[in-house]
Design a protein around this motif. Structure first.
Motif, mmCIF file in Angstrom:
data_model
loop_
_atom_site.group_PDB
_atom_site.id
_atom_site.type_symbol
_atom_site.label_atom_id
_atom_site.label_comp_id
_atom_site.label_asym_id
_atom_site.label_seq_id
_atom_site.Cartn_x
_atom_site.Cartn_y
_atom_site.Cartn_z
ATOM 1 N N GLU A 10 -13.804 6.152 -8.030
ATOM 2 C CA GLU A 10 -14.768 6.248 -6.622
ATOM 3 C C GLU A 10 -13.473 6.721 -5.722
ATOM 4 O O GLU A 10 -12.549 5.808 -5.191
ATOM 5 C CB GLU A 10 -15.367 5.374 -6.103
ATOM 6 N N TYR A 11 -13.286 8.015 -5.428
ATOM 7 C CA TYR A 11 -12.277 8.607 -4.581
ATOM 8 C C TYR A 11 -12.023 8.016 -3.111
ATOM 9 O O TYR A 11 -11.118 7.756 -2.677
ATOM 10 C CB TYR A 11 -12.645 10.086 -4.247
ATOM 11 N N MET A 12 -13.613 7.350 -2.422
ATOM 12 C CA MET A 12 -13.276 6.954 -1.092
ATOM 13 C C MET A 12 -12.941 5.442 -1.396
ATOM 14 O O MET A 12 -12.267 5.175 -0.376
ATOM 15 C CB MET A 12 -15.013 6.718 -0.932
ATOM 16 N N ILE A 13 -12.840 4.943 -2.454
ATOM 17 C CA ILE A 13 -12.263 3.700 -2.552
ATOM 18 C C ILE A 13 -10.656 3.738 -2.509
ATOM 19 O O ILE A 13 -10.104 2.931 -1.783
ATOM 20 C CB ILE A 13 -12.571 2.769 -3.896
ATOM 21 N N THR A 14 -10.086 4.524 -3.134
ATOM 22 C CA THR A 14 -8.613 4.839 -3.236
ATOM 23 C C THR A 14 -8.210 5.186 -1.663
ATOM 24 O O THR A 14 -7.187 4.675 -1.169
ATOM 25 C CB THR A 14 -8.214 5.805 -4.201
ATOM 26 N N GLU A 15 -8.826 6.310 -1.218
ATOM 27 C CA GLU A 15 -8.274 6.600 0.116
ATOM 28 C C GLU A 15 -8.655 5.726 0.972
ATOM 29 O O GLU A 15 -7.900 5.430 2.329
ATOM 30 C CB GLU A 15 -9.170 7.760 0.585
ATOM 31 N N GLY A 16 -9.921 4.808 1.238
ATOM 32 C CA GLY A 16 -10.089 3.568 1.959
ATOM 33 C C GLY A 16 -8.776 2.609 1.923
ATOM 34 O O GLY A 16 -8.430 2.093 2.820
ATOM 35 N N LEU A 17 -8.467 2.272 0.729
ATOM 36 C CA LEU A 17 -7.344 1.291 0.412
ATOM 37 C C LEU A 17 -5.969 1.783 1.065
ATOM 38 O O LEU A 17 -5.273 1.087 1.712
ATOM 39 C CB LEU A 17 -6.894 0.966 -1.100
ATOM 40 N N LYS A 18 -5.625 2.948 0.827
ATOM 41 C CA LYS A 18 -4.451 3.430 1.510
ATOM 42 C C LYS A 18 -4.541 3.473 3.120
ATOM 43 O O LYS A 18 -3.513 3.225 3.637
ATOM 44 C CB LYS A 18 -4.376 5.155 1.244
ATOM 45 N N LYS A 19 -5.608 3.660 3.839
ATOM 46 C CA LYS A 19 -5.967 3.328 5.248
ATOM 47 C C LYS A 19 -5.976 2.019 5.434
ATOM 48 O O LYS A 19 -5.720 1.708 6.639
ATOM 49 C CB LYS A 19 -7.069 4.205 5.708
ATOM 50 N N LEU A 20 -6.749 1.176 4.881
ATOM 51 C CA LEU A 20 -7.050 -0.175 5.070
ATOM 52 C C LEU A 20 -5.762 -1.027 4.921
ATOM 53 O O LEU A 20 -5.593 -1.986 5.898
ATOM 54 C CB LEU A 20 -8.141 -0.673 4.285
ATOM 55 N N ILE A 21 -4.931 -0.818 3.741
ATOM 56 C CA ILE A 21 -3.782 -2.030 3.559
ATOM 57 C C ILE A 21 -2.424 -1.372 4.220
ATOM 58 O O ILE A 21 -2.107 -0.153 3.848
ATOM 59 C CB ILE A 21 -3.831 -2.167 2.267
#
Length: 434
Positions: A10-21
């Motif tokens: 899921e593309y949104m998961i990897t992009e979300g982790l980059k922004k969240l962490i």
């Protein structure tokens, strides 16, 4: 920075982790993302990473199957598993694979932060051990190559704070600094590209650091043959002319700044200069000499060392004046030591009684004429033994002796070893230092 790979279909998961962490908080950066296990495996084959954060359920291979294969490619990497399913079998398999931790989706920022902090500490432990072993020359070229396998370029440097993926405290010239190895250019006091053979270049870099700090802004060369330039200085010292000795110190200073040899060689040269002056004039004894040597050895910079030497010489020479006749004798010895010299002939040239001249020499230098002449000749012989391939017999005649047996006897008395042993020992020590 430690390299992180994110794997999730899921593309949104990897992009979300980059922004969240905030990965940089733990000295980490996301260098790549992958949508499935095969894509991730292809990436680490070419670009090894330090941390892998992966989903469990993906098309094709699962995250656990991927990790099992990755262990062969990057065995030292840390793995974090994410899953939307709280399945004990997944957890048990993950633990068998020695995964760092197991997180449920959606990922909790605090929980992920705690895991990354633990991983950072674990990664640093082997790096610190390796850094300490590297600095103490306790690691093979092959072992180091295995450790840095997959890193495209390396930099080695010195800084006031920790940098890179290897960093260790490094004491040099009284300063406590950090010697580091990085896979990117850093802001550092001194830094250069680090290439194989690593051990050889590591030793060269340590020498560069020491010489750069010692000589300051002086452009660095590296001429290790500086003692070949010392013979003229020694002749000036033996003449006993105070003003010329001070001028010779200035010349030695300029010569060393032009050659910038290893710091140990420079300190050894100036210690020799001081010892020759003080021994000639019988100025210092025992503990005083040891204290002078210690202060030269402890000098953190070339200018600090020269200032100390100038101060020591000025304090001594300001209240010392050698008898003119004795100074003349020393000048003759320095200039004509290769010739057949006698105190009687020199005293006749000076229009002075030879017995009285001998007494003056002994009082001023605490040595006899014969002792001073032998000292000059043996000093010259030492230079020839190290700078030429001449036979010992030829050297004996070149420095003024007509009897080889007597030359051996005097050499052994002054140097503690035979000419042959002296040549072999010093040559061996020089080869080991290179």
């Amino acid at each position: 920075m430690y390299k992180v790979l994110l794997v999730d279909d899921e593309y949104m998961i990897t992009e979300g982790l980059k922004k969240l962490i905030p990965f940089d908080h733990w000295n980490m950066e996301v260098v790549a993302t992958a949508e499935d296990a095969d894509q991730a495996l292809d990436y680490v084959r070419e670009y090894p990473v330090d941390v892998v954060i992966t989903d469990v359920n993906m098309p094709g291979k699962t995250g656990l199957q991927m990790i099992a294969e990755m262990k062969d490619l990057i065995p030292d990497a840390a793995y974090i598993i994410m899953s939307g399913y709280q399945d004990f079998e997944y957890v048990k398999t993950a633990l068998n694979l020695r995964v760092a931790d197991y997180l449920l989706k959606p990922v909790n920022k605090v929980e992920m932060g705690n895991i990354l902090e633990k991983i950072q500490h674990q990664i640093q432990q082997p790096s610190q051990e390796l850094a300490n072993r590297l600095i103490h020359d306790d690691i093979s070229e092959e072992e180091f190559c295995r450790y840095i396998a997959g890193r495209n370029s390396l930099w080695i440097g010195i800084a006031k704070e920790k940098k890179g993926f290897i960093s260790s405290s490094y004491q040099v010239l009284g300063q406590n600094l950090q010697l580091f190895i990085s896979d990117q250019e850093e802001e550092a006091m001194i830094e250069k590209a680090f290439e194989p053979p690593y051990k050889e270049h590591f030793h060269q870099f340590k020498d560069l650091v020491e010489r750069s700090l010692f000589y300051g802004a002086t452009p660095l060369n590296q001429d290790e043959e500086v003692f070949h330039y010392y013979e003229p200085a020694y002749r000036v010292i033996m003449q006993g002319n105070i003003q010329q000795i001070l001028e010779e110190l200035d010349w030695l200073e300029k010569m060393i700044l032009e050659k910038t040899p290893k710091v140990s060689l420079t300190k050894q040269l100036f210690i020799q200069f001081l010892m020759d002056v003080f021994h000639l004039f019988e100025y210092l004894q025992g503990d005083d000499l040891a204290d002078v040597v210690k202060k030269v050895q402890e000098a953190a910079t070339f200018s600090e060392m020269i200032s100390f030497i100038q101060e020591e010489l000025s304090r001594f020479l300001s209240h010392y004046r050698m008898n003119e006749n004795v100074a003349s004798v020393l000048q003759v010895i320095s200039r004509d030591y290769q010739k057949e010299l006698s105190l009687k002939d020199i005293s006749q040239a000076l229009f002075i009684n030879p017995v009285y001249l001998g007494q003056l020499i002994k009082r001023e230098t605490n040595a006899t004429f014969a002792e001073l002449l032998n000292k000059q000749r043996i000093k010259a012989a030492q230079q020839l033994l190290l700078s030429t391939n001449d036979s010992i017999e030829d050297i004996c005649y070149k420095v003024g002796y007509s009897n080889v047996g007597y030359f051996y006897k005097v050499f052994r008395k002054l140097c503690g070893k035979s000419p042959k042993t002296y040549r072999l020992q010093v040559m061996t020590e020089q080869a080991e230092d290179e």
